[in-house]
Design a protein around this motif. Structure first.
Motif, short mmCIF file in Angstrom:
data_model
loop_
_atom_site.label_atom_id
_atom_site.label_comp_id
_atom_site.label_asym_id
_atom_site.label_seq_id
_atom_site.Cartn_x
_atom_site.Cartn_y
_atom_site.Cartn_z
N GLU A 37 5.15 5.15 0.73
CA GLU A 37 4.13 6.14 0.42
C GLU A 37 4.48 6.83 -0.90
O GLU A 37 5.66 6.91 -1.26
CB GLU A 37 4.03 7.22 1.51
CG GLU A 37 3.38 6.77 2.79
CD GLU A 37 3.30 7.87 3.83
OE1 GLU A 37 2.71 7.62 4.89
OE2 GLU A 37 3.83 8.99 3.60
N LEU A 38 3.45 7.34 -1.57
CA LEU A 38 3.65 8.01 -2.85
C LEU A 38 2.77 9.26 -2.87
O LEU A 38 1.58 9.20 -2.57
CB LEU A 38 3.26 7.06 -3.99
CG LEU A 38 3.79 7.37 -5.39
CD1 LEU A 38 5.31 7.48 -5.39
CD2 LEU A 38 3.34 6.29 -6.37
N VAL B 29 8.48 7.88 -1.01
CA VAL B 29 9.01 7.51 0.31
C VAL B 29 9.40 6.03 0.26
O VAL B 29 8.54 5.15 0.22
CB VAL B 29 7.98 7.76 1.43
CG1 VAL B 29 8.59 7.43 2.79
CG2 VAL B 29 7.48 9.21 1.40
N LEU B 30 10.70 5.77 0.23
CA LEU B 30 11.20 4.40 0.19
C LEU B 30 11.40 3.89 1.62
O LEU B 30 11.05 4.56 2.59
CB LEU B 30 12.51 4.34 -0.61
CG LEU B 30 12.40 4.78 -2.07
CD1 LEU B 30 13.77 4.79 -2.73
CD2 LEU B 30 11.45 3.88 -2.85
N SER C 265 0.84 -1.20 0.00
CA SER C 265 0.00 0.00 0.00
C SER C 265 0.87 1.24 0.00
O SER C 265 1.84 1.33 0.74
CB SER C 265 -0.91 0.00 1.23
OG SER C 265 -1.56 1.23 1.37
N VAL C 266 0.52 2.22 -0.85
CA VAL C 266 1.30 3.46 -0.92
C VAL C 266 0.53 4.64 -0.33
O VAL C 266 1.00 5.77 -0.39
CB VAL C 266 1.72 3.79 -2.38
CG1 VAL C 266 2.64 2.72 -2.92
CG2 VAL C 266 0.50 3.97 -3.28
N ILE C 267 -0.64 4.37 0.26
CA ILE C 267 -1.42 5.46 0.85
C ILE C 267 -0.77 5.91 2.15
O ILE C 267 0.00 5.17 2.76
CB ILE C 267 -2.89 5.04 1.09
CG1 ILE C 267 -2.97 3.88 2.08
CG2 ILE C 267 -3.58 4.71 -0.22
CD1 ILE C 267 -4.40 3.53 2.49
N PRO C 268 -1.07 7.15 2.61
CA PRO C 268 -0.45 7.66 3.85
C PRO C 268 -0.70 6.73 5.03
O PRO C 268 -1.80 6.22 5.22
CB PRO C 268 -1.15 9.02 4.07
CG PRO C 268 -1.63 9.41 2.72
CD PRO C 268 -1.95 8.15 1.99
#
Length: 250
Positions: free
Chosen positions: A213-214, A173-174, A78-81
């Motif tokens: 995150e993206l 955000v890696l 998941s890349v959501i906050p």
């Protein structure tokens, strides 16, 4: 003895990740070194195959030469906050992450108490409604000329990695860093390419699972605005050249 293709692929994984034989052994729970595996003296255990899958999303079928798909994309990636902060009226805040805070952001991404040290505000502009936004300070010159060091970008949370647009700029955000880049997915490839606008920086290849995150950059806060236009700068340059010619003739 393990077949040669499996050994080669195992070695390629380790080298691609940049680990020594001892470091890789420690990660995989193998005693002291992976040298015996790489020489074909020791077969790959189920535990090692399991750790490669769990930690690096390595497809076991690919490892044993029965598939061309090296990575298994995890459905729960998941890349959501991970954390959203709100004000006293339950409206979402826009948190600001400066360059210093960005160094600790990946490690504290789910720590609600960590976010309290960061400034947060509400921007009463229609464009910033009905979505989660976050501000990040630009560090370094990899996105020149569009983004200068020290400027701030305001970015909207991306819900799904499939929504990535190659013509947009993203805050990525890696697991160990925060980067501002363009993102491209080469045809028929699992990997993503992080692209700098400054051509002095080569593309950076990552796996989708590495993204925590993206955020899609929608606007920026810039400083030192002046009234000099490009035409004005060109005129100044031409005048300087004329002065230089006169001095040389003299």
């Amino acid at each position: 003895m393990e077949n040669e293709l499996t050994i080669k692929r195992f070695i390629d994984i380790r080298r691609g990740l940049g680990y020594t034989q001892a470091e890789f052994a420690a990660l995989l729970g193998v005693s002291s070194t992976t040298a015996d595996i790489e020489r074909g003296r020791t077969k790959l255990s189920g535990k090692v195959v399991s750790e490669l899958l769990k930690q690096f999303k390595i497809n076991p079928l690919w490892l044993f030469g029965e598939s061309e798909q090296q990575y298994l994309e995890s459905s729960n990636t998941s890349v959501i906050p991970k954390v959203v902060t709100v004000d006293s009226s339950d409206n979402e805040n826009m948190v600001l992450v400066n360059a210093k805070a960005a160094a600790g952001y990946p490690q504290n991404i789910q720590d609600t108490t960590w976010y309290r040290q960061l400034p947060a505000f509400d921007l009463p502009i229609p464009e910033f409604r009905n979505a989660t936004y976050r501000g990040f300070q630009v560090e370094g010159d990899s996105m020149l000329p569009n983004l200068k060091p020290g400027e701030w970008v305001l970015a909207k949370a991306v819900e799904d990695i499939k929504d990535v647009n190659p013509n947009k700029i993203y805050v990525v955000v890696l697991q160990d860093s925060v980067m501002v880049k363009k993102i491209e997915r080469p045809p028929n490839a699992q990997q993503l390419m992080l692209i700098s606008l400054n051509e002095n920086y080569p593309p950076y290849q990552i796996e989708p699972y590495q993204i925590q995150e993206l955020w899609q950059v929608s606007s920026k806060i810039t400083f030192g605005v002046d009234a000099t236009t490009e035409n004005g700068l060109l005129r100044q340059l031409q005048e300087s050249m004329e002065d230089l010619k006169k001095q040389l003739k003299a």
